[in-house]
Design a protein around this motif. Structure first.
Motif, PDB file in Angstrom:
ATOM      1  N   PHE A 173       0.750  -1.418  -0.007  1.00 64.36           N
ATOM      2  CA  PHE A 173      -0.082   0.153  -0.050  1.00 64.36           C
ATOM      3  C   PHE A 173       1.032   1.323  -0.038  1.00 64.36           C
ATOM      4  O   PHE A 173       2.061   1.218   0.707  1.00 64.36           O
ATOM      5  N   PHE A 229       1.334  -5.648   6.236  1.00 66.04           N
ATOM      6  CA  PHE A 229       0.165  -5.240   5.117  1.00 66.04           C
ATOM      7  C   PHE A 229       0.508  -5.914   3.793  1.00 66.04           C
ATOM      8  O   PHE A 229       1.777  -5.988   3.261  1.00 66.04           O
ATOM      9  N   ARG A 230      -0.613  -6.219   3.163  1.00 68.21           N
ATOM     10  CA  ARG A 230      -0.619  -6.893   1.627  1.00 68.21           C
ATOM     11  C   ARG A 230      -1.599  -6.289   0.787  1.00 68.21           C
ATOM     12  O   ARG A 230      -2.771  -6.458   1.173  1.00 68.21           O
ATOM     13  N   ALA A 231      -1.191  -5.488  -0.249  1.00 69.58           N
ATOM     14  CA  ALA A 231      -2.130  -4.895  -0.761  1.00 69.58           C
ATOM     15  C   ALA A 231      -2.664  -5.987  -2.132  1.00 69.58           C
ATOM     16  O   ALA A 231      -2.921  -5.578  -3.145  1.00 69.58           O
ATOM     17  N   GLU A 232      -3.053  -7.125  -1.833  1.00 62.61           N
ATOM     18  CA  GLU A 232      -3.224  -8.297  -2.510  1.00 62.61           C
ATOM     19  C   GLU A 232      -4.768  -8.497  -2.781  1.00 62.61           C
ATOM     20  O   GLU A 232      -5.507  -8.394  -1.699  1.00 62.61           O
ATOM     21  N   ASN A 233      -5.281  -8.538  -4.024  1.00 61.85           N
ATOM     22  CA  ASN A 233      -6.636  -8.797  -4.247  1.00 61.85           C
ATOM     23  C   ASN A 233      -7.115 -10.024  -3.889  1.00 61.85           C
ATOM     24  O   ASN A 233      -7.894 -10.614  -4.731  1.00 61.85           O
ATOM     25  N   ALA A 241      -5.770  -7.912   4.520  1.00 58.33           N
ATOM     26  CA  ALA A 241      -4.915  -7.005   3.921  1.00 58.33           C
ATOM     27  C   ALA A 241      -3.891  -6.379   4.955  1.00 58.33           C
ATOM     28  O   ALA A 241      -2.756  -5.917   4.937  1.00 58.33           O
TER      29      ALA A 241
ATOM     30  N   ILE B 161      -5.273   0.390   9.573  1.00 55.28           N
ATOM     31  CA  ILE B 161      -6.072   1.244   8.154  1.00 55.28           C
ATOM     32  C   ILE B 161      -7.390   1.515   8.633  1.00 55.28           C
ATOM     33  O   ILE B 161      -8.128   0.518   9.064  1.00 55.28           O
ATOM     34  N   VAL B 175      -3.826   6.341   2.825  1.00 58.98           N
ATOM     35  CA  VAL B 175      -3.266   5.014   2.430  1.00 58.98           C
ATOM     36  C   VAL B 175      -4.135   4.622   1.053  1.00 58.98           C
ATOM     37  O   VAL B 175      -5.501   4.937   1.084  1.00 58.98           O
ATOM     38  N   THR B 176      -3.527   4.211  -0.080  1.00 62.89           N
ATOM     39  CA  THR B 176      -4.162   3.977  -1.206  1.00 62.89           C
ATOM     40  C   THR B 176      -3.511   2.819  -2.127  1.00 62.89           C
ATOM     41  O   THR B 176      -2.302   2.689  -1.766  1.00 62.89           O
ATOM     42  N   ASN B 177      -4.047   2.246  -3.058  1.00 61.28           N
ATOM     43  CA  ASN B 177      -3.466   1.139  -3.912  1.00 61.28           C
ATOM     44  C   ASN B 177      -3.591   1.865  -5.340  1.00 61.28           C
ATOM     45  O   ASN B 177      -3.208   1.031  -6.002  1.00 61.28           O
ATOM     46  N   PHE B 197      -8.603   0.161  -3.327  1.00 63.25           N
ATOM     47  CA  PHE B 197      -8.568  -1.334  -2.490  1.00 63.25           C
ATOM     48  C   PHE B 197      -9.758  -1.568  -1.640  1.00 63.25           C
ATOM     49  O   PHE B 197     -10.366  -2.560  -1.905  1.00 63.25           O
ATOM     50  N   PHE B 198      -9.910  -0.402  -0.800  1.00 61.07           N
ATOM     51  CA  PHE B 198     -10.960  -0.775   0.078  1.00 61.07           C
ATOM     52  C   PHE B 198     -12.405  -0.200  -0.453  1.00 61.07           C
ATOM     53  O   PHE B 198     -13.322  -0.129   0.585  1.00 61.07           O
TER      54      PHE B 198
END
Lengths: 480, 480
Positions: A173, A229-233, A241, B161, B175-177, B197-198
């Motif tokens: 992220f 944290f992991r920004a994985e979908n 996340a 987050i 916080v952003t993806n 993401f969210f």
């Protein structure tokens, strides 16, 4: 008069003493029996109301969800399911709960789905299941600290916001203080991060390992326990996340020492909850048994919850090389009959949860530590073996879940590390500080990582990782 | 043969047994005396090399910073400053340290400024000062967990987050993806957070309090201990952009109970390090005394470090209302002589650190808890008193530092809370879940927040908060 916690009340021998308690009404039967809970234990305290001498107005407000204060006499209980009860002398309504409003929430006394409970995560901790999970989670986290502190480890808080993105454990992220509508830009249209808060591009950490290594090479033994944290979908029941990770790191420790540490650590923390959370574990165990009754026999848990924990604490962890494991898997029935989703064809294959579980549940029938994995399916910092193709990595495998711990001896040789980074295109300048540790008194050292929520999932027998953290973060979900 | 930690070696009675140790060379005098440190203690182990029987090549590599393994005999030391020493039989160089390269770093054996040490934060933990600080920090953090766990609190991990920005404790990091260069936009040019993401705007938390309250109102007693963030451009020795916060929250507890808790808690954790970190505290105490020698007398610390800690643990905290404190301050000498930077003119003024320190150091000469602050200088969730103008807030004040803890009884009355939120323009829909806790069995509850690094700063006697966290985050600084 100070009130007493229910966890203490139910342990008290009833000698007719005066007791003052406060809590929330979980049930009110026959205008007479209040089941009172204050969160200190899974057990409700039965409070017997003298309804003839209680004002009608008060009786009407003893609703599920209401907060009350009760004065009364502690007595041996005549009912079943509890040793003591309180004969209420005085009851005060502290906070009402309108039954019509309660009906719309998960506080209403009926079975709610776990999905529904997730939508009201701010209230679910008032249910038996979630209060039990969260007490176990708390105790487990304390056991983590106690284990490491008793063994001479120093707790290290590695940074959450990081300017480094070389670890490569997963998608990150971005963290920024700039306007997203109108960020500062360079002449060529790219973002001018010099204008951002930290003067550079920053992300949320995926692991504290590299920083923990720098500390292990000064303090000797360290551990982290913080959010990653992991920004994985990945919208699955196994991914979050935002999750908490435990990462010990030890100087002058090789892979064998690392395996010893992982086994000893896991046994300690699970023993700790077996000893300190029996009420909650018994409740969660029974919950699973009830849940399993509606399932076909093949899908039921093979062991009761506490037996599953003892399967870990009472067995030696079998240590097997990756190469040996591949041979076992290749010659296994499910592989030959193509029952695995991923059939193991040759050395070098990455193992899936189905293979890991086969090794633990069917083949060895005990927890397993696999070691010496192929270099090219593992991270750059793992120590290369003399064979030039395997690294000193290890994974601890659990029943039902597969990998619980991943660790390695770290590559302590500067030249080998540099060559590996070059091969993978990892910028040396980015990790100048990490390389420094190999220039100044480098030494054999090792560590591992354990996703805390995976451990809580295992320890509570829950099926979805979103149910073992208070406010889960996942794709399209950052409520509360 | 397994090596022994130096902290254990120096406690061993010398009966000429064989010892195996590993560590880093801190000094090497006269080709004979190695000062060896492995991070387990502030104390170096003296290892006496028989240089006549040691190969020239090995002797050359015993440089400051090198990692070595030493086998030898433990003996009573003839030198000063240590009880035992090792007569070296065998020494192995594990990791070299090129003296020319070491010279360029803070590992070189001379006095380096704290600024310089900050630039090499990955190496500073190998110095006496920073290893002492970090061991004290670790012990202090464990004391925090131990205190709360022993007193029936549950550890709660509130989200890092957050989709909520209503807490208002300070500026938040985004916080952003999404791509910053090319984020998804709506037709009107605003950012389309549905594509993020969210699926909504998200930030890094500034406090876990509101979520902790929801948990206290189910589990009874909870505490958080996790990272929090402020995107404030404060480049001072007292502010960090990323810091760890401790936030207990207790149901059925009023402000008096909250003050009792804060006092008891602080005394416990400081006593814990007095009992468990004496070597490190003694070193840090002496460090301060040496540092003070170069200062004019007025700027020197009035108390030695451990005396300052005992000033907290051995005194009762004086509890004084804000109104009383304002009277004292208004009539004080420094106020009348306009020696304060901010002269106190009337009731309602926000107190500065200079006023808080005056009350503690000059007037009461003990730790002070101020309570019942004016409502309009405090947060929306604090409980309004009957006078309609003060709230049940409290601040714990320490010598040298001012505010150490800030807390309050929370507004448990739904209508009063709603009115306050309306007055301040806080969106009810944003905090629907927080308001729910006041609808369903609300009750008196209280809590406080303590910035962990402030406590470490106080406990170690350091002057800059960037020196009590491994990798500090501040404006223009997210290195490592």
């Amino acid at each position: 008069m100070k009130h007493t916690k229910i966890v203490d009340v139910i342990k008290t021998d009833p000698v007719l003493q005066e007791i003052y308690v406060k809590g929330w009404v979980r049930a009110f039967r026959s205008n007479r029996f209040i089941a009172l809970n204050d969160g200190s234990t899974i057990n409700n305290l039965q409070c017997v109301v003298d309804f003839e001498n209680t004002p009608e107005e008060t009786l009407k407000q003893i609703n599920v969800g209401a907060a009350v204060a009760i004065k009364g006499t502690l007595k041996e209980s005549e009912g079943q399911g509890q040793k003591v009860e309180i004969e209420v002398q005085d009851i005060e309504i502290l906070g009402k709960a309108d039954p019509e409003e309660v009906k719309k929430t998960i506080l209403s006394p009926k079975r709610h789905s776990l999905e529904k409970l997730r939508e009201q995560a701010h209230l679910r901790v008032r249910t038996n299941t979630f209060s039990a999970i969260m007490r176990v989670r708390s105790k487990l986290s304390f056991a983590v600290h106690q284990y490491f502190q008793q063994n001479g480890f120093n707790y290290v808080n590695t940074p959450i916001i990081t300017g480094s993105d070389a670890e490569g454990a997963g998608e990150m992220f971005k963290v920024t203080n700039m306007s997203l509508t109108n960020p500062a830009k360079n002449e060529d249209g790219s973002i001018n991060f010099k204008e951002d808060f930290f003067g550079k591009e920053t992300n949320l950490t995926v692991s504290g390992q590299l920083e923990a290594e720098t500390y292990a090479l000064g303090l000797g033994q360290v551990y982290t326990f913080g959010p990653t944290f992991r920004a994985e979908n990945s919208n699955t029941s196994r991914h979050l996340a935002e999750f908490w990770m435990i990462e010990p790191e030890v100087a002058f420790c090789d892979l064998d020492g690392n395996m010893d540490l992982a086994e000893d650590f896991i046994k300690y923390v699970l023993n700790y909850i077996l000893e300190n959370c029996d009420d909650d574990l018994a409740f969660l165990e029974n919950r699973l048994i009830q849940e399993d009754k509606s399932k076909p026999e093949a899908d039921r848990a093979p062991m009761a919850l506490r037996d599953k924990l003892k399967f870990i604490t009472e067995n030696n962890f079998k240590r097997v090389s990756y190469t040996e494991a591949i041979d076992i898997l290749r010659n296994s029935k499910p592989n030959k009959k193509k029952k695995f989703n991923y059939v193991i064809e040759e050395w070098g294959a990455d193992l899936q949860s189905e293979h890991e579980r086969f090794l633990v549940e069917k083949h060895f029938k005990c927890p397993v530590i696999l070691f010496d994995y192929p270099a090219n399916i593992k991270a750059f910092y793992m120590r290369l073996n003399e064979d030039g193709k395997t690294v000193r990595a290890m994974d601890v495998l659990f029943p039902g879940i597969g990998e619980m711990v991943g660790g390695s001896q770290r590559e302590e040789r500067l030249d080998v590390l540099q060559a590996k980074m070059k091969e993978l295109g990892i910028d040396e300048e980015e990790l100048w500080w990490y390389l420094d540790t190999r220039k100044f008194g480098t030494c054999v050292h090792s560590g591992f990582g354990l996703g805390f929520e995976r451990l809580v999932l295992f320890a509570t027998g829950m099926g979805n990782i979103r149910d073992v953290i208070p406010y889960p973060r996942s794709p399209q979900n950052a409520d509360f």
